[in-house]
Design an enzyme around this catalytic site. Structure first.
Site, PDB file in Angstrom:
ATOM      1  N   ASP A 614       0.274  -3.795   2.135  1.00  0.00           N
ATOM      2  CA  ASP A 614       0.268  -4.980   1.497  1.00  0.00           C
ATOM      3  C   ASP A 614      -0.445  -4.787   0.128  1.00  0.00           C
ATOM      4  OD1 ASP A 614      -2.090  -4.477   2.743  1.00  0.00           O
ATOM      5  OD2 ASP A 614      -2.418  -6.729   3.263  1.00  0.00           O
ATOM      6  N   CYS A 617      -3.495  -0.693   2.024  1.00  0.00           N
ATOM      7  CA  CYS A 617      -3.183   0.121   2.938  1.00  0.00           C
ATOM      8  C   CYS A 617      -4.583   1.323   2.982  1.00  0.00           C
ATOM      9  CB  CYS A 617      -1.631   0.712   2.803  1.00  0.00           C
ATOM     10  SG  CYS A 617      -1.499   1.640   1.450  1.00  0.00           S
ATOM     11  N   HIS A 738       1.950   5.213   0.619  1.00  0.00           N
ATOM     12  CA  HIS A 738       1.511   4.234   1.597  1.00  0.00           C
ATOM     13  C   HIS A 738       0.470   5.329   2.269  1.00  0.00           C
ATOM     14  CE1 HIS A 738       1.200   1.322   4.609  1.00  0.00           C
ATOM     15  NE2 HIS A 738       1.818   2.385   5.570  1.00  0.00           N
TER      16      HIS A 738
END
Length: 867
Positions: A614, A617, A738
């Site tokens: 979101d 991370c 990510h």
């Protein structure tokens, strides 16, 4: 009765409104407005009092003609006082201004205030009356100064002219005016208030007027002021309807029997603005009342709103058709489905018939419903918009699918090649970060030197082992398989199939068909075969088939041997030197990045802990890793707040990262300070992606190192702000967008050097390999006793050999060798039969390799024993 008091007339309960109206008629006051409505009681009473005060009953012997002239000269309506005029409502005030011939609009087209209108009415009433035009005798007796003034009013050039010439020119001009002007002056009620100038109107008012004339909202949004004026002028507005007469008495008085009028043109029955404001159903009812049967070759059911308006204007306008735009045929894409849904069924039906509707969904137009008409209109517009059909290429034939795993062996070599079953996996969608975030989040990792440039016609390579001895997963199936061996050198690939000579150390291959594994991004068009070389090169991006080795899980690497990145905040690069941007990470070409990271982490001895993607991370991953590995609890909000607080108080920390903080490229102190504030403000917002600068700040705050497992390079990288920090926090990093948390699978990780030795082609077994030397007795007793000869050994020849071995073999003592106990890692519980089959498939080739090695060792033992 006409001498009634004003207060009694207004407030006395003796007189009702009807009595006041009758009294006004008797006293010569008109109780009706120009629009036919009754005036208020206060206005009627005021006019009665004013009428009586201006014309009191006279006992003098005045003629009736003089009385009539006095009544005609004095208008009781326009003679209202300003005080009484200000008390009128808007309707009566507008009617009063129109009746008295007062301009009630400003030059800009706005309505004047009530005070201004009342003042104009009183001034016009109190102004002196126009004098009679002078006759010939008056001109003769007029002095030269007045003659010049009169000539100037009549637009006569009076300069350099004598008095007689001026008298002649003025008399001639007055006679011409009398012959053109009507016999009597027009009544005040005939004067109309001038309409507002359309050029001076505001754009908002022009839009409202254009909308009343039938313009759509979509069209109005695209039009500017000049286009609005042109549109309004193009729509010829019909004149206003006939105004009602004020009273029968005035009507009789206005038409004198001795004077005949010219016939005025018939005014239209309908106005375009009124018709356009009505619905289609109302227009159809009006058209039926006018006797509509067919108009412009259209029946009433096929007529659009514009057709109905044109018909009614034609019928009610005395046969004169106004210049209204004809209905335009719908364009290729007239309206969307939402706009069509707002139309009525008759309009949709007429539009569908204009597209040639005859039969749709096996129904006639009378049987179709609203949604059917909308579907037909949209389908017709799509057909008109669709380009001609293009020639499409045939889909490529898929490569054969292998349902089982087989072994392919060569003629002279005992090596084995594994044929892998290839399944196509759909690519998992990955979000691509913005350019600014992507640049700032990339760790400084140089590209691998073993990266090979891609060729236009890629061929199949032999699978290259990485430092764990495993092959990364991929998602693309090759079209034509082939085998490419390992080679240390990098050679450009050719576009045509080629066969390279074998190296001296390579063993000849069999002619059996070769199979390769998946290629990550491209399909080879032409196979190529290359020999196998004993050397092993680093892993490249294109994996291929190789002999597999036993799956031995290596422990996590020792962070002490990994290169750490240390930044000294006190060192500030000079402002004149522009820092070069570091290279981007190599793009990840795999299929499912999350799954691939789990496999890579498991090989390195770690387990991936998923983290919500979101925008927080990085902070979530750091918090989870701290809790799982160091038993320290931090929320992602706390970590983000600590980073913002540290950067706010230590702005010099960002000086080494000018290229990532400065967006405009200017390195001046003022611009740098603005960019630092902007960077800190952005990082403070929840959901903003963290970058490697945040990792270094967290390293400085928490006094830890971060061991980052990067999926793109498949290696660990230590990120720290100081090499003296001891705690090591593992993190996972996927394709520059990510972060995930990692936790070790083992309780005590074993330190492993970063530069690992290549995996041997034949994996070691749990038993030590036999040391075989010819003509020397083996140290390990064979599994078959010498007294019992196996069937594969031939019988002893009858002829005694002439040569005898120098050393006579002796039986080894029956002492069992000391074999170290096997070491097994923690066993992962299997959740399904599929995982069990996958593990069995991984072990199967290695077991066959062990069996073949044992068979060769047994054969060599028998040869050494002379058996």
């Amino acid at each position: 009765m006409c001498d009634i008091d004003l207060k009694t007339c207004e407030k006395s309960s003796k007189y009702k409104k009807k009595d006041i109206v009758d009294l006004g008629k008797k006293c010569g006051v008109d109780p009706y407005l120009p629009n036919g409505r009754e005036k208020t009681r206060q206005v009627i009473c005021t006019e009665i009092v004013n009428q009586y005060s201006t014309n009191p009953p006279s006992s003098s012997s005045e003629s009736d003609d003089d009385e009539d002239m006095g009544k005609q000269d004095q208008d009781p309506i326009c003679g209202i006082s300003e005080k009484e005029c200000n008390k009128l409502d808007n309707v009566n005030l507008l009617a009063l201004g129109e009746y008295c011939g007062v301009d009630i609009y400003t030059p800009e087209g706005n309505l004047k205030t009530s005070k201004t209108i009342c003042k104009s009415v009183s001034l016009k009433q109190s102004s002196p009356k126009a004098q009679k035009s002078p006759n010939k005798n008056d001109l003769i007796n007029m002095d030269p100064a007045n003659l010049k003034k009169l000539a100037k009013k009549l637009d006569i050039d009076w300069k350099k002219k004598d008095i007689k010439e001026l008298q002649y020119l003025i008399a001639k001009k007055l006679n011409s005016i009398k012959s053109v002007s009507p016999s009597r002056s027009p009544s005040p009620r005939r004067s109309r208030s001038p309409s507002p100038n359309i050029q001076n109107m505001k754009k908002k008012e022009l839009k409202a007027l254009a909308k009343a004339l039938g313009a759509s909202d979509k069209k109005l949004d695209k039009m500017d002021k000049n286009q609005l004026i042109e549109y309004i002028l193009s729509r010829k507005k019909s004149p206003s309807p006939v105004r009602k007469s004020r009273s029968p008495s005035l009507r009789q008085r206005s038409r004198s029997p001795g004077r005949s009028r010219s016939n005025s043109p018939v005014r239209p029955k309908y106005r375009a603005a009124d018709l356009l404001g009505k619905k289609v159903v109302e227009l159809k009812e009006l058209a039926k009342m006018e006797g509509l049967k067919k108009w412009k070759d259209k029946t009433p059911s096929k007529m659009l709103k514009q057709d109905l308006v044109d018909f009614l204007l034609h019928v009610g306008g005395g046969g004169q058709l106004p210049k209204t735009p004809s209905p335009v045929k719908p364009s290729a894409s007239p309206k969307t489905r939402a706009e069509l849904a707002l139309l009525k069924v008759p309009e949709l039906k007429a539009m569908a018939l204009s597209y040639g509707l005859k039969n749709f969904k096996d129904k006639t137009p009378s049987q179709l419903r609203k949604n059917d008409f909308i579907d037909f209109i949209i389908l017709s517009t799509q057909k008109s918009q669709s380009p001609p059909p293009s020639i499409r290429s045939k889909p490529r034939s898929s490569s054969p699918k292998y349902k089982t795993k087989d072994l392919v062996t060569t003629d002279e070599s005992d090596g084995e090649i594994v044929v892998k079953k290839i399944t196509r996996k759909p690519k998992s969608p990955r979000r691509s970060p913005p350019a600014s975030v992507r640049r700032s989040r990339t760790p400084s990792v140089p590209k691998s030197p073993s990266a090979r440039p891609r060729s236009k016609s890629p061929s199949v390579r032999a699978e290259i082992t990485d430092d764990e001895g495993e092959t990364p997963p991929s998602s693309v199936r090759p079209k034509s398989p082939s085998v490419r061996p390992k080679s240390p050198s990098v050679r450009p690939r050719s576009k045509s199939p080629s066969v390279r000579p074998k190296s001296p150390s390579a063993r000849p291959r069999s002619k059996s068909p070769s199979v390769r594994s998946k290629s990550p991004s491209v399909r080879p068009k032409s196979p190529s075969v290359r020999p196998k070389s004993p050397s092993v090169r680093p892993r490249s991006k294109s994996p291929s088939v190789r002999p597999k080795s036993p799956s031995v899980r290596p422990p996590p690497p020792d962070p002490s041997n990994s290169p750490s990145i240390t930044v000294d905040p006190s060192v500030t690069p000079p402002s004149s030197v522009k820092i070069k941007k570091r290279p981007e990470l190599p793009e990840y070409k795999g299929g499912n990045a999350d799954r691939d990271l789990e496999i890579l982490a498991r090989r390195r001895g770690y387990k991936v802990i998923p983290v919500k993607g979101d925008g927080n991370c990085l902070f979530r991953a750091v918090g989870k890793s701290l809790r799982l590995n160091q038993n320290i609890k931090y929320s992602h909000e706390d970590l983000r707040a600590q980073v913002v607080t540290y950067l706010t108080s230590h702005k010099e920390f960002l000086e080494p990262y000018l290229e990532y903080v400065t967006e405009s490229g200017d390195t001046t102190p003022q611009e740098y300070a603005k960019n630092v504030e902007r960077y800190i403000k952005n990082i403070s917002k929840p959901g903003t992606w963290g970058d490697f600068i945040c990792l270094r700040v967290l390293s400085e705050i928490l006094k830890v190192k971060f061991n980052l497992l990067i999926l793109n390079t498949r290696n660990f990288q230590v990120i720290s702000n100081n090499d003296t920090f001891k705690p090591l926090i593992p993190l996972g990093f996927i394709d520059d967008y990510h972060y995930t948390a990692l936790t070790p699978l083992y309780a005590e990780p074993i330190a492993v050097l970063e530069n690992e030795t290549p995996t041997p082609s034949i994996a070691p077994s749990i038993r030590p390999p036999p040391s075989i030397i010819p003509s020397i007795a083996p140290s390990v007793r064979p599994s078959i006793a010498p007294s019992v000869r196996p069937s594969i050994v031939p019988a002893t020849p009858s002829i005694v050999p002439s040569l005898k071995p120098s050393v006579v073999p002796k039986l080894t003592p029956s002492i069992a060798p000391k074999i170290p106990p096997p070491v097994f890692g923690p066993v992962k519980p299997l959740s399904s039969t599929r995982e069990l089959l996958e593990e069995a498939d991984k072990v199967h080739p290695y077991v066959r390799e062990d069996i073949s090695q044992l068979a060769r060792a047994e054969e060599q033992i028998l040869v050494s024993l002379g058996m």
